[in-house]
Scaffold this active site. Structure first.
Site, PDB file in Angstrom:
ATOM      1  N   LYS A 217      52.535  28.439 -10.290  1.00 42.61           N
ATOM      2  CA  LYS A 217      51.357  27.564 -10.221  1.00 42.61           C
ATOM      3  C   LYS A 217      50.709  27.641  -8.830  1.00 42.61           C
ATOM      4  CE  LYS A 217      48.409  24.303 -10.802  1.00 42.61           C
ATOM      5  NZ  LYS A 217      47.284  24.345 -11.707  1.00 42.61           N
ATOM      6  N   CYS A 271      43.121  20.699  -6.128  1.00 44.30           N
ATOM      7  CA  CYS A 271      44.111  21.740  -6.470  1.00 44.30           C
ATOM      8  C   CYS A 271      44.015  22.932  -5.512  1.00 44.30           C
ATOM      9  CB  CYS A 271      43.903  22.217  -7.907  1.00 44.30           C
ATOM     10  SG  CYS A 271      44.422  21.011  -9.125  1.00 44.30           S
TER      11      CYS A 271
HETATM   12  N1  LIG Z   1      43.588  17.222 -12.656  1.00 49.64           N
HETATM   13  C1  LIG Z   1      43.740  18.524 -12.815  1.00 49.64           C
HETATM   14  O1  LIG Z   1      42.806  19.217 -13.183  1.00 49.64           O
HETATM   15  C2  LIG Z   1      45.082  19.182 -12.597  1.00 49.64           C
HETATM   16  C3  LIG Z   1      45.255  20.494 -13.069  1.00 49.64           C
HETATM   17  C4  LIG Z   1      46.488  21.086 -12.893  1.00 49.64           C
HETATM   18  C5  LIG Z   1      47.512  20.400 -12.252  1.00 49.64           C
HETATM   19  N2  LIG Z   1      47.308  19.131 -11.793  1.00 49.64           N
HETATM   20  C6  LIG Z   1      48.418  18.440 -11.142  1.00 49.64           C
HETATM   21  O2  LIG Z   1      48.897  17.413 -12.005  1.00 49.64           O
HETATM   22  C7  LIG Z   1      49.409  16.339 -11.220  1.00 49.64           C
HETATM   23  C8  LIG Z   1      48.707  15.049 -11.618  1.00 49.64           C
HETATM   24  O3  LIG Z   1      47.339  15.199 -11.330  1.00 49.64           O
HETATM   25  P1  LIG Z   1      46.227  14.254 -11.932  1.00 49.64           P
HETATM   26  O4  LIG Z   1      44.924  14.956 -11.712  1.00 49.64           O
HETATM   27  O5  LIG Z   1      46.607  13.832 -13.309  1.00 49.64           O
HETATM   28  O6  LIG Z   1      46.343  13.005 -10.948  1.00 49.64           O
HETATM   29  P2  LIG Z   1      45.653  11.570 -11.117  1.00 49.64           P
HETATM   30  O7  LIG Z   1      45.550  11.007  -9.784  1.00 49.64           O
HETATM   31  O8  LIG Z   1      44.454  11.703 -12.010  1.00 49.64           O
HETATM   32  O9  LIG Z   1      46.730  10.742 -11.967  1.00 49.64           O
HETATM   33  C9  LIG Z   1      47.997  10.416 -11.528  1.00 49.64           C
HETATM   34  C10 LIG Z   1      48.369   9.062 -12.103  1.00 49.64           C
HETATM   35  O10 LIG Z   1      49.706   8.790 -11.711  1.00 49.64           O
HETATM   36  C11 LIG Z   1      49.810   7.416 -11.402  1.00 49.64           C
HETATM   37  N3  LIG Z   1      51.016   7.217 -10.614  1.00 49.64           N
HETATM   38  C12 LIG Z   1      51.221   7.435  -9.292  1.00 49.64           C
HETATM   39  N4  LIG Z   1      52.505   7.182  -8.969  1.00 49.64           N
HETATM   40  C13 LIG Z   1      53.123   6.810 -10.107  1.00 49.64           C
HETATM   41  C14 LIG Z   1      54.455   6.419 -10.418  1.00 49.64           C
HETATM   42  N5  LIG Z   1      55.409   6.420  -9.497  1.00 49.64           N
HETATM   43  N6  LIG Z   1      54.727   6.073 -11.689  1.00 49.64           N
HETATM   44  C15 LIG Z   1      53.762   6.090 -12.637  1.00 49.64           C
HETATM   45  N7  LIG Z   1      52.498   6.457 -12.399  1.00 49.64           N
HETATM   46  C16 LIG Z   1      52.185   6.821 -11.155  1.00 49.64           C
HETATM   47  C17 LIG Z   1      48.500   7.095 -10.719  1.00 49.64           C
HETATM   48  O11 LIG Z   1      48.222   5.719 -10.743  1.00 49.64           O
HETATM   49  C18 LIG Z   1      47.515   7.915 -11.562  1.00 49.64           C
HETATM   50  O12 LIG Z   1      46.992   7.181 -12.656  1.00 49.64           O
HETATM   51  C19 LIG Z   1      49.191  16.725  -9.756  1.00 49.64           C
HETATM   52  O13 LIG Z   1      50.341  17.345  -9.286  1.00 49.64           O
HETATM   53  C20 LIG Z   1      48.053  17.736  -9.846  1.00 49.64           C
HETATM   54  O14 LIG Z   1      48.054  18.620  -8.756  1.00 49.64           O
HETATM   55  C21 LIG Z   1      46.112  18.515 -11.962  1.00 49.64           C
END
Ligand SMILES: NC(=O)c1ccc[n+]([C@@H]2O[C@H](COP(=O)([O-])OP(=O)(O)OC[C@H]3O[C@@H](n4cnc5c(N)ncnc54)[C@H](O)[C@@H]3O)[C@@H](O)[C@H]2O)c1
Length: 413
Positions: A217, A271
């Protein structure tokens, strides 16, 4: 739902796997939870933000993503998706919490650790624990260590990493159709987790180790970053050599084995602008190209600011009054409303902080706490210098006469 019916086809739950706990209900966790719930799994979603939990339980969404509202409403109405502040016993646990960095680009896996601690009391023999968050190499092993420290017998679990690679705006389709990489901490964990993803992914689910999956990734995003850095460096050199970089790239790309990407005002988003640092932090001096690419892309933003300031100064010298500068676009890429780590937003705010009158345009948002948002016709009318920062579709084909136009994103070509 008929438009999405293909996304529901072929659903066959995994043997004895009926309940899923998804921790983190953001851009990745919520679409995943809603998709799985629509596939017939009983999904318990967990988030630390009460309003997020309430909004989801009311069948609504707190983020912008096409079709997600339909999936969440149908999942909640069917009774298959419930959100809560606390985890509960499930067959599969999916962790999808943020992985940003601390000061100095040091990877921050604090959210992963706290999510792991939160699920520890509910994890039992035979469960699958999947880390989906983009993670530094070794984080899946760390999840296992944390569970052990919390008193869980991890020898009876299947722990794996399965990084997410969806494109915002296409998440519901790509969650199903993309190929996935699964790397377990043991071959058995890999196999079990592959079996689970095969119940809802139509793309190929590929097996490897946890560390390779983590690095895969990071490699994907570093590859993009490095190739964009090449284009950004070319754009700076072409400016120096008085060559049109867009024409240059379109000509070189006629070579059958060359594909130069498009330059811009920098690289943003949470990202591509973040994940390469996870490699650099661990790789030190051996991560030369990846570090340099990050530095070039950051420098391109500062370089763009200087170009705009010089144009504004030239106008002031010639006209005896300060220039008004239209900043066209604030998002981190075209046709979205996402301003996270956006170079364009940084440019507009920096110019304003340095005393330049900024006319901020962002067709995808209505207002912003630091900048007054104008529609693009008004901004172009009022501006003396027009800086295209993001290639939004609204900006294509606009004809501007008698004003200084600086195009950082190729939207005028
Ligand atoms: N958004 C994208 O397009 C994308 C694509 C590929 C990978 N990712 C990866 O996926 C992961 C999540 O990204 P995202 O975009 O969904 O983030 P985000 O910020 O949209 O969502 C994360 C959620 O997790 C919650 N959270 C934080 N700590 C927590 C805990 N201890 N227990 C429960 N909930 C908790 C937050 O309140 C939030 O709602 C990251 O590592 C990101 O790099 C994201």
């Amino acid at each position: 739902m008929s438009k999405n019916s293909r996304l529901f086809k072929g659903t066959k739950l995994m043997n004895q796997t009926k309940t899923i706990c998804v921790v983190g209900l953001g851009y990745i966790g919520l679409p995943t939870a809603a998709l799985l719930a629509n596939r017939g799994y009983q999904v318990h979603g967990v988030d630390v933000v009460q309003s997020t939990v309430d909004i989801i339980n009311a069948g609504n969404i707190h983020i912008v993503e096409p079709e997600l509202d339909i999936f969440v409403r149908s999942a909640v109405n069917s009774g298959n998706l419930k959100a809560s502040l606390t985890p509960k016993e499930s067959d599969v646990f999916i962790i999808a919490v943020p992985t940003p960095f601390h000061e100095g680009y040091v990877p921050n896996i604090d959210y992963v650790i706290s999510a792991t601690k939160a699920i520890a009391p509910y994890v039992k023999e035979g469960n699958i624990v999947i880390l989906e968050s983009t993670s530094p190499v070794g984080t899946t092993d760390k999840v296992e260590d944390v569970l052990k420290e919390e008193g869980v017998d991890t020898s009876k679990l299947f722990i794996a990493h399965c990084p997410e690679r969806v494109l915002p705006g296409q998440i519901m389709r790509e969650l199903v159709e993309n190929d996935r990489i699964v790397g377990g901490t043991t071959p058995e964990a890999t196999q079990k987790t592959v079996e689970f993803y095969n119940t809802f992914v139509s793309g190929e689910v590929l097996s490897t180790t946890a560390r390779t999956a983590e690095m895969a990734k990071l490699t994907e995003n570093s590859f993009r970053d490095t190739n964009i850095a090449f284009a950004n460096e070319l754009s700076i050199l072409c400016d120096k050599f008085d060559i049109d970089v867009w024409e240059l790239i379109s000509l070189t790309n006629r070579h059958p084995r060359v594909n130069v990407l498009q330059p811009g005002a920098g690289v943003g988003g949470h990202c591509i602008a973040v994940d390469p640092w996870f490699i650099v932090h661990a790789g030190g001096d051996d991560a030369k190209i990846i570090r340099t690419a990050r530095e070039i892309n950051t420098y391109k933003t500062e370089w763009s600011i200087e170009k705009i300031k010089n144009a504004a100064l030239k106008f002031e010298n010639e006209n005896g009054r300060k220039a008004k500068v239209a900043c066209m676009g604030l998002a981190f890429k075209p046709d979205i409303d996402d301003l996270r780590e956006a170079p364009a937003l940084y440019i507009a705010k920096t110019l304003k902080a340095q005393g330049i009158e900024v006319l901020a345009v962002e067709p995808n948002i209505k207002n912003h706490k630091d900048l007054a948002i104008l529609n693009y016709e008004d901004a172009i009318e009022k501006a003396d210098v027009i800086a295209y920062l993001v290639g939004h579709k609204e900006f294509k084909g606009i004809k501007i006469f008698g004003k200084e136009v600086i195009d950082f994103c190729g939207v005028t070509n």
